[in-house]
Design a protein around this motif. Structure first.
Motif, PDB file in Angstrom:
ATOM      1  N   SER A  30      -6.896  -8.831   2.621  1.00 23.57           N
ATOM      2  CA  SER A  30      -8.249  -8.332   2.368  1.00 23.57           C
ATOM      3  C   SER A  30      -9.239  -8.869   3.406  1.00 23.57           C
ATOM      4  O   SER A  30     -10.133  -8.145   3.864  1.00 23.57           O
ATOM      5  N   ILE A  84       0.895  -1.152   0.000  1.00 26.27           N
ATOM      6  CA  ILE A  84       0.000   0.000   0.000  1.00 26.27           C
ATOM      7  C   ILE A  84       0.935   1.203   0.000  1.00 26.27           C
ATOM      8  O   ILE A  84       1.822   1.310   0.858  1.00 26.27           O
ATOM      9  N   ASP A 116      -7.592  -2.704   2.157  1.00 27.90           N
ATOM     10  CA  ASP A 116      -8.240  -2.358   0.897  1.00 27.90           C
ATOM     11  C   ASP A 116      -7.402  -2.848  -0.282  1.00 27.90           C
ATOM     12  O   ASP A 116      -6.386  -2.256  -0.613  1.00 27.90           O
ATOM     13  N   ARG A 117      -7.847  -3.926  -0.900  1.00 31.41           N
ATOM     14  CA  ARG A 117      -7.071  -4.517  -2.002  1.00 31.41           C
ATOM     15  C   ARG A 117      -6.919  -3.550  -3.176  1.00 31.41           C
ATOM     16  O   ARG A 117      -5.967  -3.668  -3.939  1.00 31.41           O
ATOM     17  N   GLN A 118      -7.828  -2.588  -3.310  1.00 26.61           N
ATOM     18  CA  GLN A 118      -7.724  -1.604  -4.397  1.00 26.61           C
ATOM     19  C   GLN A 118      -6.527  -0.676  -4.210  1.00 26.61           C
ATOM     20  O   GLN A 118      -6.045  -0.078  -5.162  1.00 26.61           O
ATOM     21  N   ARG A 119      -6.048  -0.553  -2.987  1.00 29.52           N
ATOM     22  CA  ARG A 119      -4.905   0.323  -2.694  1.00 29.52           C
ATOM     23  C   ARG A 119      -3.566  -0.385  -2.825  1.00 29.52           C
ATOM     24  O   ARG A 119      -2.516   0.251  -2.750  1.00 29.52           O
ATOM     25  N   ASN A 142      -1.798 -13.672  -4.954  1.00 26.74           N
ATOM     26  CA  ASN A 142      -3.241 -13.500  -4.739  1.00 26.74           C
ATOM     27  C   ASN A 142      -3.673 -14.051  -3.385  1.00 26.74           C
ATOM     28  O   ASN A 142      -4.540 -13.470  -2.717  1.00 26.74           O
ATOM     29  N   ASP A 190      -5.491 -11.831  -0.690  1.00 31.56           N
ATOM     30  CA  ASP A 190      -6.769 -12.272  -0.114  1.00 31.56           C
ATOM     31  C   ASP A 190      -6.700 -12.325   1.412  1.00 31.56           C
ATOM     32  O   ASP A 190      -7.633 -11.915   2.098  1.00 31.56           O
TER      33      ASP A 190
END
Length: 171
Positions: free
Chosen positions: A158, A47, A163-166, A151, A155
């Motif tokens: 997450s 991140i 926040d996996r989007q970050r 991944n 996961d």
């Protein structure tokens, strides 16, 4: 009276920003063998944070210090100014020396949390978080790690509310 209020506010801000705690719902790994964890690690995901902003090809090298702590050498490539950036710090266990909770400092007496929350049995891959969910690093002994394993680590993070989007991926 106003100066005292400002001082107290700045002190609280500083102490909050330099926390060595573990996020509330997360536990660091137990039975950590520091001798196996030492050495070179490659940052394959993180991140983003202010002290690594714009850096790629980031590595972390850990070695023993004479005082029993850990010497930390972080290095990353800044493509904008075409220079390597290096920071040297020190880390110490918070509590037991086989518990994956450490405090790390690059700036004098100020420490931040370095919490190993996932580590494979062969000490090839590690998931490290700071004192809150704004700090996360996925490390590998090689510059890349298998996609399915990366991944799995994402996961895992997450599932604990990161926040996996970050999460930026560098492989």
């Amino acid at each position: 009276m106003q100066i005292k209020s400002i001082f107290m506010f700045l002190s609280m801000l500083l102490l909050n920003g330099c926390s060595v705690k573990v996020p509330d719902d997360i536990s660091p790994v137990k039975n950590l063998d520091l001798s196996r964890y030492l050495g070179e690690w490659y940052e394959v995901a993180r991140i983003d944070n202010r002290f690594e902003k714009g850096l790629s090809k980031v590595t972390a090298n850990y070695s023993l210090r004479d005082d029993g702590g850990v010497k930390v050498v972080n290095r990353g490539w800044n493509a904008n100014n075409k220079k390597w950036k290096e920071s040297i710090g020190k880390a110490y266990f918070v509590g037991f020396s086989n518990f994956g909770a450490l405090k790390v400092s690059f700036f004098g007496p100020f420490y931040g949390g370095y919490n190993i929350i996932k580590l494979d049995d062969d000490y090839q891959y590690s998931l490290v978080v700071g004192p809150n969910k704004d700090y996360l690093w996925i490390l590998s002994r090689t510059p890349t790690m298998p996609s399915e394993l990366l991944n799995e680590y994402i996961d895992f993070a997450s599932n604990y509310g990161f926040d996996r989007q970050r999460i930026l991926i560098f492989q």
